[in-house]
Structures are given as structure tokens and as C-alpha cells.
Scaffold this active site. Sequence first.
Site, PDB file in Angstrom:
ATOM      1  CB  CYS A 284      14.672  14.029  -9.733  1.00  0.00           C
ATOM      2  SG  CYS A 284      13.414  14.329 -10.698  1.00  0.00           S
TER       3      CYS A 284
ATOM      4  CD  GLU B  67      14.600   9.720 -10.625  1.00  0.00           C
ATOM      5  OE1 GLU B  67      14.094   9.572 -11.539  1.00  0.00           O
ATOM      6  OE2 GLU B  67      14.157  10.590  -9.826  1.00  0.00           O
TER       7      GLU B  67
END
Length: 233
Positions: free
Chosen positions: A148, A218
Amino acid sequence: METSESTASLGPSSPFSEELWEAIGPTYTAILDHPFITGLVDGTLPHDAFRHFVVQDSHYLRDYARALALCAAKSPTEDDVRAFARDAVNAVAAEQEMHSEFMYQLGGSAEEAEKLPVAPTTRAYTSYLLATVYGGSFLDGLAAVLPCYWIYARVGEALLAKSSPDPLYAQWIAAYGDPAFQKVVRRVVNLTDRTGADSTPRQRAVALAHFVTTARYEWMFWDASWRQESWPV
């Protein structure tokens, strides 16, 4: 010849981060090529898809902040404790400030976003993240939260030169391409290298698997926003 315990525990000959990034090369390329990302750059991304992203990112960041707080609790040095605790606070601040502004520009409010349901991919991602940080080693948790940080920094950096004709998307790109954010990410990558160097090959292999998994999440997160994912039943 038998390998001694001391030899088996030696760190890698190259930084652990190089091995991690190499492992997600195809995933990162797929992220840059995804229509959600290319739509940010050329301004063609529908605002409804971006709104979905903002809502789900608000939900995500609440649990991400919890994961960072756990990383702080497990950190090896006082400096690392303070840094992760600060990152946890900043994750909540981002949810409260940047996302509130985006929702306002999209004709909604932060209160409205909070009432909307957590989508399947968001739930799966945060559940995996928290389970790994709670139940795994410090290196496991570090590897799980790193994508992230790192992928957003690399995406922001890649898109910054292109920006976007849509002011809303240009604002998002600028936030993650910002040098201050890039500095934070370098700190976490350096910590990953230090921790990896003090770990066994087996420990690094387990951590790498977590890193690859959350990197895939993601991609899935952006794809879910592109599809405006909802629960099927």
C-alpha cells in the site's frame, strides 16, 4: 556439507526489497495498464468509479491504520514505533481530510461514505491484512502493509509527470507523487531491508508470499472500483 545455523541465518546478498519488487513486477505493470489508472491520467475515468474508490478507500484506511498501529507495537526500535504510530494517525487523517474533500467535490459527504457498505474486495483485503499483522512476525506484517505504501508511491511518481485534465484526478495524483510521501515510503522500504537482512531465508520466503498477496489485492482494489463492485447476494 552441512550448513551451520549461523550460515543459514545470514541475510541476502542484495537488499530484500529488490527481491520483493521483482516478485510483483507483472502485478505492478498490470496496475499501470489498468483502465482505472489510465482513466485517471486521460480524464476518462467515470466519476462514479472514482466515487466507489473513495468510499472503499475510506473503509480500507480505517483498518490499515489498525494494521500500522500493530506494526508500531511490534517494531524493534523506539524510532520505528513512533514512525508507524505517526503513519497510523496520518492514515486516519487522510480518510477524514482528503476523502472528505473528494466526496464533497463528487456531490456527497464523508458521512454518506461511512454509511455505504464495505465491498467484497475491501473486506477480503483488510481481513487478510489484519490477520497477517496480528498473527505473523514483525517481518510478515511489514511485508503485508508495504505494498500500500510502495505501489501508491510508484504509481503517483509514474503519473505525476502526466497529471490529468480532470482537476479531481490531478489532485489525487499530486498527493501520492508528493516528495514528502515518497520520503515516508523510502523509510519503510529501508526498514524492510534491515529486518530482512536479520531474518532467515525461510522467514523471508513467508514474508515475500504475504507481500505478493497484498500487492495482488492492490490491483483487485482498483479493479473493484472500476467495476463498481457490490455484493452479489
